[in-house]
Write a protein that holds these residues in place. Structure first.
Motif, PDB file in Angstrom:
ATOM      1  N   LYS A  21      -9.530   5.334 -11.247  1.00  0.00           N
ATOM      2  CA  LYS A  21      -9.344   4.289 -10.226  1.00  0.00           C
ATOM      3  C   LYS A  21      -8.157   3.405 -10.609  1.00  0.00           C
ATOM      4  CE  LYS A  21     -14.294   4.214  -9.215  1.00  0.00           C
ATOM      5  NZ  LYS A  21     -15.524   3.401  -9.144  1.00  0.00           N
TER       6      LYS A  21
ATOM      7  N   GLU B  57      -3.866   2.283  -9.825  1.00  0.00           N
ATOM      8  CA  GLU B  57      -2.895   2.084  -8.750  1.00  0.00           C
ATOM      9  C   GLU B  57      -1.975   3.282  -8.567  1.00  0.00           C
ATOM     10  OE1 GLU B  57      -1.964  -0.137  -6.280  1.00  0.00           O
ATOM     11  OE2 GLU B  57      -4.033  -0.780  -6.585  1.00  0.00           O
TER      12      GLU B  57
ATOM     13  N   LYS C  79      -2.638   8.559  -6.683  1.00  0.00           N
ATOM     14  CA  LYS C  79      -2.617   8.731  -5.225  1.00  0.00           C
ATOM     15  C   LYS C  79      -3.801   9.553  -4.732  1.00  0.00           C
ATOM     16  CE  LYS C  79       2.372   8.188  -4.707  1.00  0.00           C
ATOM     17  NZ  LYS C  79       3.643   8.810  -4.269  1.00  0.00           N
TER      18      LYS C  79
ATOM     19  N   TYR D 192      -6.936   9.239  -5.844  1.00  0.00           N
ATOM     20  CA  TYR D 192      -8.023   8.283  -5.634  1.00  0.00           C
ATOM     21  C   TYR D 192      -7.742   7.381  -4.432  1.00  0.00           C
ATOM     22  CZ  TYR D 192     -11.397   4.567  -6.329  1.00  0.00           C
ATOM     23  OH  TYR D 192     -12.409   3.667  -6.132  1.00  0.00           O
ATOM     24  N   LYS D 193      -6.503   6.965  -4.269  1.00  0.00           N
ATOM     25  CA  LYS D 193      -6.155   6.109  -3.132  1.00  0.00           C
ATOM     26  C   LYS D 193      -6.395   6.829  -1.813  1.00  0.00           C
ATOM     27  CE  LYS D 193      -2.563   3.275  -3.683  1.00  0.00           C
ATOM     28  NZ  LYS D 193      -1.198   2.800  -4.012  1.00  0.00           N
ATOM     29  N   ASN D 194      -6.102   8.135  -1.778  1.00  0.00           N
ATOM     30  CA  ASN D 194      -6.387   8.933  -0.580  1.00  0.00           C
ATOM     31  C   ASN D 194      -7.880   9.078  -0.359  1.00  0.00           C
ATOM     32  OD1 ASN D 194      -4.037  10.375   0.990  1.00  0.00           O
ATOM     33  ND2 ASN D 194      -3.359  10.245  -1.144  1.00  0.00           N
TER      34      ASN D 194
ATOM     35  N   VAL E   4     -10.184   6.862  -1.122  1.00  0.00           N
ATOM     36  CA  VAL E   4     -10.636   5.586  -0.546  1.00  0.00           C
ATOM     37  C   VAL E   4     -10.233   5.490   0.926  1.00  0.00           C
ATOM     38  CG1 VAL E   4     -10.388   3.077  -0.635  1.00  0.00           C
ATOM     39  CG2 VAL E   4     -10.620   4.410  -2.761  1.00  0.00           C
ATOM     40  N   HIS E   5      -8.997   5.856   1.216  1.00  0.00           N
ATOM     41  CA  HIS E   5      -8.468   5.711   2.568  1.00  0.00           C
ATOM     42  C   HIS E   5      -9.081   6.725   3.538  1.00  0.00           C
ATOM     43  CE1 HIS E   5      -5.690   4.930   5.832  1.00  0.00           C
ATOM     44  NE2 HIS E   5      -5.344   6.216   5.852  1.00  0.00           N
TER      45      HIS E   5
END
Length: 592
Positions: free
Chosen positions: A215, A217, A220, A222-224, A226-227
């Motif tokens: 988790k 910044e 990408k 993990y960010k995908n 979440v999104h």
């Protein structure tokens, strides 16, 4: 196709992003994990820059990260293409009609014996698989004797212990004669786990998995997640969503997945590439039968799809890649009585629905979703559901036991002892390896069967050399003697090592003989020898499967001098000696 699965496909071994060449993408940079190999190659490059002519071999196996590391160093400016010619793919051709070996031969012409020290400037870095290198050397027609001598002196094709690697590294640092340099970095020397006095270290594989689930910044993936996934209408029935969530949210689950992978690697003598490990993680999360449309499919199909693509189903029910070896670590394969008792109790539970809601769902959240799906199935498709109920219950019980294994510490003393011997052998501590030496000797004598005399005692130093008859067998008395390696030195045992032999090499000779016989004991052979020591009699197929040890026994027994004895199975284990009389005729004499 699920949009998040498309993101995850970047880590598959078949994806374009998983292969780095001279162009090092942002994704390649993110996935890179610094290791001792980085330092070793960087040191080799800086040293080679001091010579007008230099060759650096970056050796290994397919997909293990050779091109990835070279690409990284080109991108970082460590390898300057104005100073080095870089040949990244020595396994294929880059010109139509030119085979890989032809292209490699063309590149290596300046390093033939006639040209290698001619004063001309040329520096070359070659990423090459060991198989291709071996094939090239066999066909070199005697033009690369200096090159061949380097390969042999550095034992590139050998499985060297740590103490030997350390000694050889000292010699490599000495300045080579002439105006040229040959050096190498061998990816097969490095393992994906470390070895220390406290056991196995999994730092590298842990970091690799965190690149996928961490988790942070810069992740990408993990960010995908979440999104895309958190805003997905079908996430409650999506196994990919739950699998990724389990790995990223529960450290115990992450650690368990890594531990069974490392056990599989060690027990099966594997040297997996980074691409293979990433592919393993992809299959754990996505599975091989995931279909997004099933998340909203018919109730029963949706339930089966959810169960059969769950993390702990993917981990032990997939027969491909590393997963087929990890499947051997499935708790359901255990012969332990406790597992059988648990499975029996589950099958005898008076109320499946009550157990699922009050026990399973309370212990693991994933079973709450399964319970919800089952209630929906039983109310909407009762007839169809009842027809497959027993099969569904069986699958759920299996899943439950696999989840339970995360919380249990399975004590595998044989595995832990092997790791201990592996560490002591690699660090040159002979005294700590006494038990594995004794085990090898016992199995040498018992490999073809045990001979028990009339006093119910095992005959000392007897090894069967022929047992084709059920009435009798032929045997020799062989006095086996352990031979320590003269060069072995004890190295600092206070650190973790990444370069080591994954087997224990033992050397023996027969007393009054100087011929030495060596045997490499990996985990498979070690665990089998323990079975033999505990009373198991190897079959013909067992001996074929472990042909190196079988050959070891046969070779020693055949060269050992001494009389041939006969053991009779029919009369209480009487023994006879075959002797020659003064006329040169063979006679039988009973032994007392």
């Amino acid at each position: 196709m699920c949009r998040f699965v498309e993101v995850l496909e970047k880590i598959k071994s078949s994806s374009v992003e998983s292969v780095a060449n001279k162009e090092f993408s942002d994704f390649n940079k993110y996935m890179h994990i610094p290791t001792e190999m980085d330092n070793e190659l960087e040191a080799a490059v800086r040293r080679a820059a001091e010579y007008p002519k230099a060759l650096i071999l970056v050796c290994g196996n397919s997909g293990d990260g050779k091109s990835h590391l070279i690409g990284k160093m080109i991108a970082d400016g460590i390898i300057k293409e104005t100073e080095f010619d870089v040949y990244i793919d020595a396994t294929s051709s880059d010109r139509k009609g030119l085979f890989a070996n032809d292209k490699l031969k063309e590149k290596l012409v300046p390093f033939q014996d006639d040209f290698i020290d001619n004063g001309e400037s040329y520096r070359l870095i070659v990423a090459i698989n060991l198989g291709v290198l071996n094939d090239f050397l066999k066909k070199s027609e005697g033009k690369y004797q200096i090159f061949v001598a380097y390969i042999e002196n550095n034992r590139l094709f050998d499985n060297l212990p740590t103490w030997k690697e350390i000694e050889m590294e000292k010699n490599r640092q000495k300045k080579q004669e002439g105006n040229f340099l040959i050096s190498h970095v061998d990816f097969t020397d490095y393992h994906r786990y470390s070895l220390s006095s406290v056991g196995v270290g999994t730092e590298f594989i842990n970091e690799l998995l965190l690149k996928i689930i961490g988790k942070t910044e810069d992740n990408k993936i993990y960010k995908n997640f979440v999104h895309i996934c958190n805003n997905c209408d079908t996430k409650t029935n999506c196994p990919v969503y739950h699998n990724y969530l389990y790995l990223s949210d529960y450290a115990a689950v992450k650690d368990y997945v890594i531990s069974v992978l490392v056990k599989a690697i060690i027990k099966n003598g594997l040297i997996p590439s980074v691409r293979e490990i990433n592919d393993f993680f992809y299959e754990c999360i996505v599975g091989n039968s995931f279909e997004k449309c099933q998340n909203n499919g018919k109730p029963i199909e949706r339930l089966n799809h959810f169960i059969h693509n769950n993390l702990f189903w993917n981990l032990f029910e997939n027969p491909t890649g590393l997963l087929k070896y990890v499947a051997l670590e499935d708790i359901l394969n255990s012969t332990h009585q406790i597992i059988d008792e648990k499975l029996i109790r589950l099958n005898l539970t008076p109320s499946f629905d009550t157990w699922l809601s009050q026990i399973a769902a309370e212990e693991e959240g994933i079973f709450s979703q399964i319970e919800s799906d089952i209630r929906y199935c039983s109310s909407k498709q009762a007839k169809k559901y009842n027809a497959v109920l027993e099969e569904i219950k069986s699958d759920i019980f299996k899943l439950y036991l696999r989840f339970s294994a995360v919380r249990e510490d399975r004590k595998e003393d044989d595995y832990r002892n092997f790791i201990k011997y592996l560490y002591y052998y690699n660090t040159g501590n002979l005294d700590e390896c006494e038990n594995i030496y004794d085990l090898a000797v016992k199995c040498f004598y018992r490999w073809n069967g045990r001979l028990i005399n009339s006093e119910a005692e095992e005959i000392d130093n007897a090894v069967i050399i022929s047992s084709s008859s059920e009435k009798y067998c032929l045997y020799k008395v062989v006095e086996l003697e352990f031979v320590p390696e003269n060069e072995m030195v004890s190295v600092d045992s206070g650190q973790a090592y990444w370069k080591f032999s994954n087997s224990v090499k033992l050397c023996f000779k027969v007393q009054r003989s100087e011929e030495i016989f060596a045997i490499d004991i990996d985990y498979d052979l070690y665990s089998f020898m323990l079975k033999v020591d505990r009373g198991y009699q190897p079959t013909s197929s067992d001996r074929r499967a472990r042909v190196k040890f079988d050959s070891f026994v046969r070779s020693i027994a055949s060269m050992a001098e001494g009389e041939i004895h006969i053991f009779s199975y029919l009369d209480g284990g009487h023994r006879y000696r075959i002797k020659k009389n003064f006329m040169g005729k063979y006679t039988f004499e009973e032994e007392r």
